[in-house]
Design an enzyme around this catalytic site. Structure first.
Site, PDB file in Angstrom:
ATOM      1  N   CYS A   1       0.836  -1.212   0.000  1.00  0.00           N
ATOM      2  CA  CYS A   1       0.000   0.000   0.000  1.00  0.00           C
ATOM      3  C   CYS A   1       0.865   1.254   0.000  1.00  0.00           C
ATOM      4  CB  CYS A   1      -0.916   0.008   1.220  1.00  0.00           C
ATOM      5  SG  CYS A   1      -1.817   1.563   1.403  1.00  0.00           S
TER       6      CYS A   1
ATOM      7  N   TYR B   1      -5.022   4.196  -9.919  1.00  0.00           N
ATOM      8  CA  TYR B   1      -6.213   3.488  -9.445  1.00  0.00           C
ATOM      9  C   TYR B   1      -7.466   3.913 -10.201  1.00  0.00           C
ATOM     10  CZ  TYR B   1      -3.200   1.882  -5.728  1.00  0.00           C
ATOM     11  OH  TYR B   1      -2.176   1.288  -5.041  1.00  0.00           O
TER      12      TYR B   1
END
Length: 344
Positions: free
Chosen positions: A61, A194
């Site tokens: 992440c 994303y």
């Protein structure tokens, strides 16, 4: 009140990770969920105390990777403890788990899943349980998951606990410029990959794709005449750009679809990324093999990626540790940081 599904794991009642979170609009554009635990730190808020907070982050992440890098850069290891999480093997998705700890139990918090700290803080919370998460050890509750501001809190509110001559990553004289660039980086670069991956229409895909590569061109030009984004020294903005660049060629290109250009095809950005990687706090918190093969499964699939087949033979450190020839762009070539004692 929402209805929740639970699984029993090692005698613990664990809430199943929610799947129906509306992050894609009617036109197919992805909009990341807003951070929920956003209270800042200081008098009358979350108290700033040495040893009170525990940072939870994950190798894959990049939102949380920022916090782990800044924590080490500032020397906050003794002030803020840390743990990593990943996704364990369960029939249903139970979210982030302390899989690196003995018996999958975090030694500081005594919990197995990050969600336990989220729901202890607010049992009605319906969003995804995300990292980074800063947890108050005295209560076991998440107090902040705001990746937009968390590194800034480390840089400003936690300054009493910084190491001697710590780098000033958020100097007062540049804060307006840093904030503006950080917002732009989020929209076009950090979240840009994303927005291509999680959208559901070609219109949304090409909008995000074109914005991402246009932003890369702007950054390539910006870094042609300066060593770092704001000049001679590393700032908070550089941490935010780095975490995306570190994943770009070996992870995000899978998600972007057609690869217009690789990181190594941008001479300034590539050498800039290597310049940052060679700072110990960046290198210590960069896990290329995990980025390249996130499932950690080398065999068993019918088709395997190049990275999965030859993972142990790829020397990422040799590539990223190669000479970068960036120091000449600085008026202070021997230093990558403005130290806190120098500011003002």
């Amino acid at each position: 009140m929402a209805d929740f599904e639970y699984e029993i794991v090692n005698g613990r009642k664990i809430r199943v990770r929610p799947t129906e979170i509306q992050e894609v609009d009617n036109n197919g554009f992805f909009h990341r969920q807003k951070n929920y635990f956003t209270e800042s730190f200081g008098e009358g808020k979350n108290p700033v105390e040495k040893g009170r907070y525990h940072l939870v982050w994950a190798k894959l992440c990049h939102w949380s990777n920022r916090a782990s890098i800044v924590r080490e850069l500032l020397g906050l290891e003794d002030a803020i403890s840390i743990s990593r999480v990943s996704h364990g093997q369960h029939e249903k998705n139970l979210g982030w788990e302390f899989t690196e700890s003995e018996n999958n139990l975090d030694p500081v918090l005594g919990i197995q899943f990050l969600s336990e700290a989220y729901y202890k803080a607010d049992d009605t919370y319906t969003g995804r349980t995300t990292v980074p998460a800063l947890i108050d050890i005295t209560t076991g509750k998440v107090v902040n998951n705001d990746y937009h501001k968390l590194t800034n809190y480390f840089e400003v509110e936690f300054r009493p606990f910084h190491k001697k001559n710590a780098p000033d990553l958020y100097p007062e004289s540049l804060r307006k410029e840093i904030d503006e660039l950080n917002d732009w980086l989020f929209d076009n670069i950090n979240n840009g990959v994303y927005k291509t991956t999680l959208c559901s229409s070609k219109e949304a895909y090409w909008d995000a794709y074109n914005s991402f590569y246009a932003a890369m061109d702007i950054l390539e030009e910006r870094l042609s005449a300066r060593r770092f984004l704001h000049g001679d020294y590393v700032t908070d903005s550089d941490v935010r750009l780095y975490v995306t660049l570190a994943r770009l060629d070996i992870r995000y290109t899978w998600q972007l679809g057609h690869t217009k250009q690789r990181l190594i095809d941008y001479p300034n950005l590539w050498n800039y990324a290597k310049d940052l990687y060679q700072i110990p706090a960046f290198r210590h918190n960069t896990y290329f093999k995990d980025f390249a093969n996130p499932t950690s499964q080398k065999t068993g699939a019918t088709f395997e990626t190049f990275n999965a087949r030859f993972l142990e033979e790829i020397d990422f450190d040799a590539y990223w540790g190669a000479p970068h020839n960036r120091a000449h762009l600085s008026s202070d070539p021997g230093s990558k940081f403005l130290t806190e004692k120098q500011e003002g």
